[in-house]
Design an enzyme around this catalytic site. Structure first.
Site, PDB file in Angstrom:
ATOM      1  N   ASP A  78       3.920   1.078  -7.440  1.00 40.70           N
ATOM      2  CA  ASP A  78       3.866   2.543  -7.402  1.00 40.70           C
ATOM      3  C   ASP A  78       5.138   3.121  -6.773  1.00 40.70           C
ATOM      4  O   ASP A  78       6.007   2.380  -6.313  1.00 40.70           O
ATOM      5  CB  ASP A  78       2.611   3.031  -6.649  1.00 40.70           C
ATOM      6  CG  ASP A  78       2.476   2.432  -5.251  1.00 40.70           C
ATOM      7  OD1 ASP A  78       3.414   1.765  -4.787  1.00 40.70           O
ATOM      8  OD2 ASP A  78       1.414   2.636  -4.632  1.00 40.70           O
ATOM      9  N   ASN A 146      -8.043   5.802   2.447  1.00 45.73           N
ATOM     10  CA  ASN A 146      -8.958   6.536   1.568  1.00 45.73           C
ATOM     11  C   ASN A 146      -9.501   5.643   0.441  1.00 45.73           C
ATOM     12  O   ASN A 146     -10.103   6.142  -0.497  1.00 45.73           O
ATOM     13  CB  ASN A 146      -8.252   7.756   0.953  1.00 45.73           C
ATOM     14  CG  ASN A 146      -7.112   7.355   0.037  1.00 45.73           C
ATOM     15  OD1 ASN A 146      -6.741   6.175  -0.025  1.00 45.73           O
ATOM     16  ND2 ASN A 146      -6.554   8.314  -0.676  1.00 45.73           N
ATOM     17  N   HIS A 148      -7.701   3.863  -1.686  1.00 47.74           N
ATOM     18  CA  HIS A 148      -6.870   3.754  -2.887  1.00 47.74           C
ATOM     19  C   HIS A 148      -6.238   2.365  -3.011  1.00 47.74           C
ATOM     20  O   HIS A 148      -6.087   1.638  -2.029  1.00 47.74           O
ATOM     21  CB  HIS A 148      -5.809   4.857  -2.945  1.00 47.74           C
ATOM     22  CG  HIS A 148      -4.650   4.713  -2.004  1.00 47.74           C
ATOM     23  ND1 HIS A 148      -3.762   5.740  -1.772  1.00 47.74           N
ATOM     24  CD2 HIS A 148      -4.211   3.691  -1.227  1.00 47.74           C
ATOM     25  CE1 HIS A 148      -2.833   5.340  -0.919  1.00 47.74           C
ATOM     26  NE2 HIS A 148      -3.085   4.100  -0.572  1.00 47.74           N
ATOM     27  N   GLU A 153      -5.820   7.095  -6.552  1.00 49.69           N
ATOM     28  CA  GLU A 153      -6.525   7.852  -5.525  1.00 49.69           C
ATOM     29  C   GLU A 153      -7.971   8.084  -5.950  1.00 49.69           C
ATOM     30  O   GLU A 153      -8.291   7.965  -7.145  1.00 49.69           O
ATOM     31  CB  GLU A 153      -5.847   9.228  -5.358  1.00 49.69           C
ATOM     32  CG  GLU A 153      -4.374   9.181  -4.980  1.00 49.69           C
ATOM     33  CD  GLU A 153      -4.144   8.954  -3.497  1.00 49.69           C
ATOM     34  OE1 GLU A 153      -4.718   8.001  -2.945  1.00 49.69           O
ATOM     35  OE2 GLU A 153      -3.370   9.714  -2.904  1.00 49.69           O
TER      36      GLU A 153
HETATM   37  P1  PGA Z   1      -0.524   0.102   4.359  1.00 42.40           P
HETATM   38  O1  PGA Z   1      -0.844   0.844   3.002  1.00 42.40           O
HETATM   39  O2  PGA Z   1      -0.415  -1.341   4.050  1.00 42.40           O
HETATM   40  O3  PGA Z   1       0.788   0.700   4.768  1.00 42.40           O
HETATM   41  O4  PGA Z   1      -1.647   0.408   5.287  1.00 42.40           O
HETATM   42  C1  PGA Z   1      -1.902   0.478   2.233  1.00 42.40           C
HETATM   43  C2  PGA Z   1      -2.032   1.460   1.107  1.00 42.40           C
HETATM   44  O5  PGA Z   1      -2.009   2.665   1.366  1.00 42.40           O
HETATM   45  O6  PGA Z   1      -2.171   1.023  -0.041  1.00 42.40           O
END
Ligand code: PGA
Length: 251
Positions: A78, A146, A148, A153
């Site tokens: 992404d 959240n 995702h 999302e």
């Molecule tokens: P993080 O992100 O590893 O920085 O916690 C995870 C994500 O948001 O996919």
């Protein structure tokens, strides 16, 4: 809700490491072993904070002669729309500095979204890259607060190929930790959950007490519209890698 047999099946595919270091060791070993066994395949790697030490370990394994990281192809998961290589915290910056450059992955072996280009055209180009390599076969993902995966999302379009997504409030709030500042990010581009589900092997990792509530919601079978990572639960190739703090009540 998840019934007891589904929960037992998920437990069988869950690895709980005593701490974050041990978690990263296990994920790096699983990723490296997979790459060794699948030369020429397409791999999709997430760019969050959680997997970064895994990438450092992969580079170390390559230096030790255990894996040739350029034996596979890569698709970036992404990107933030509007951010590029020069922006600290863009997925391109994080993955270039943390993995692609130190691992010496040639440019013709990797494609990542360009957050500065037209997002719809970027999705098309990524989909073509993925199709031309027979689809993603292995993916290493994190889970957002959240729920995702990538920028899939809650409520994001359920479609094949890559998607342009309006970021939700949680993701925008969390984004400051990557950038060291609050930037006005509103959209992301992402490989869709459906495309990720075509992979044979899906590793999902989570670390730290702050992730324990979302991991618990995931493991209790929360609806996909609320916790997008729940789409992965029926996937036969899913392996959930947690450290003790993220595992909460999981033994
Ligand atoms: P993080 O992100 O590893 O920085 O916690 C995870 C994500 O948001 O996919």
């Amino acid at each position: 809700m998840m019934d007891r047999s589904a929960r037992a099946a998920l437990d069988a595919r869950t690895v709980v490491a005593p701490d974050y270091d041990a978690l990263c060791d296990k994920v790096a070993a699983a990723t490296s072993d997979w790459i060794v066994r699948h030369p020429g395949s397409l791999v999709c790697l997430a760019a969050g904070d959680t997997p970064l030490p895994v990438y450092h370990r992969l580079v170390a394994r390559q230096q030790a002669g255990k894996v040739d990281l350029s034996s596979v192809f890569y698709a970036g998961l992404d990107e933030w729309v509007g951010l590029g290589r020069a922006d600290r915290g863009s997925c391109l910056q994080v993955m270039s500095d943390g993995f692609y450059v130190p691992a010496g992955i040639p440019l013709d072996r990797r494609r990542v979204f360009d957050g500065l280009a037209d997002p719809v055209a970027e999705c098309r180009a990524m989909d073509q890259w993925i199709r031309a390599r027979g689809g993603i076969r292995f993916t290493l993902l994190g889970i957002g607060l959240n729920g995702h995966i990538g920028f899939n999302e809650p409520g994001a379009p359920d479609q094949d190929g890559s998607i342009v997504v309006d970021l939700d409030d949680t993701t925008r709030a969390v984004s400051a930790k990557y950038f060291g500042a609050t930037l006005p990010v509103r959209q992301g581009v992402s490989v869709s959950a459906r495309s990720l589900l075509r992979a044979e092997t899906v590793l999902l990792m989570a670390s730290g007490a702050k992730k324990a509530p979302i991991v618990e919601r995931l493991r209790s079978g929360a609806p996909v519209r609320e916790v997008p990572a729940a789409r992965l639960l029926d996937h036969p190739g899913l392996r959930l890698f947690l450290d003790r703090d993220a595992a909460g009540s999981v033994s």
